[in-house]
Design a protein around this motif. Structure first.
Motif, mmCIF file in Angstrom:
data_model
loop_
_atom_site.group_PDB
_atom_site.id
_atom_site.type_symbol
_atom_site.label_atom_id
_atom_site.label_comp_id
_atom_site.label_asym_id
_atom_site.label_seq_id
_atom_site.Cartn_x
_atom_site.Cartn_y
_atom_site.Cartn_z
ATOM 1 N N ARG A 22 -8.314 5.452 -1.231
ATOM 2 C CA ARG A 22 -7.635 6.648 -1.734
ATOM 3 C C ARG A 22 -6.114 6.526 -1.689
ATOM 4 N NH1 ARG A 22 -10.022 10.377 -3.178
ATOM 5 N NH2 ARG A 22 -11.026 12.199 -2.546
ATOM 6 N N ARG A 23 -5.605 5.323 -1.810
ATOM 7 C CA ARG A 23 -4.149 5.081 -1.805
ATOM 8 C C ARG A 23 -3.805 4.164 -2.972
ATOM 9 N NH1 ARG A 23 -1.567 4.084 3.531
ATOM 10 N NH2 ARG A 23 0.224 4.724 2.327
ATOM 11 N N THR A 83 -6.649 0.683 2.010
ATOM 12 C CA THR A 83 -6.281 1.045 0.646
ATOM 13 C C THR A 83 -7.132 2.168 0.064
ATOM 14 O OG1 THR A 83 -7.736 -0.614 -0.347
ATOM 15 C CG2 THR A 83 -5.480 -1.303 0.201
ATOM 16 N N VAL A 129 0.861 -1.182 0.000
ATOM 17 C CA VAL A 129 0.000 0.000 0.000
ATOM 18 C C VAL A 129 0.899 1.235 0.000
ATOM 19 C CG1 VAL A 129 -1.776 1.270 1.248
ATOM 20 C CG2 VAL A 129 -1.817 -1.230 1.218
ATOM 21 N N GLY A 130 0.688 2.107 -0.975
ATOM 22 C CA GLY A 130 1.451 3.347 -1.064
ATOM 23 C C GLY A 130 2.837 3.172 -1.650
#
Length: 90
Positions: free
Chosen positions: A83-84, A81, A53-54
């Motif tokens: 908006r990532r 997750t 994630v990210g």
């Protein structure tokens, strides 16, 4: 014909690269590594992939399209997750 607005660098340089415009980022710092998506292949589902994630999984060079499809429901169901960006690689 419509005019297309171009994002400009805050340092007064030319337009920002597409990756930075999509991510809403400014210019890359000197020495920063640019992340690249893995090459998609037509191999069958393996179920053996990594997600970050990210970010992007280290050393993730290739990924089967079937594994991307397999990873999507789990990524969408994970509240961390939202908006990532999620990197997926084998």
């Amino acid at each position: 014909m419509r005019a297309i607005a171009r994002a400009k660098s805050s340092t007064g340089g030319g337009p920002l690269p597409l990756r930075q415009r999509v991510a809403g980022e400014g210019p890359l710092r000197a020495g920063a590594q640019e992340e690249r998506a893995p090459e998609l292949t037509d191999r069958p589902l393996t179920g053996r992939y990594r997600t970050v994630v990210g970010g992007t999984p280290a050393r993730g060079r290739t990924l089967a399209r079937a594994d991307v499809a397999h990873a999507m429901p789990a990524v969408l169901a994970d509240p961390s997750t939202v908006r990532r960006g999620v990197g997926v690689a084998s």
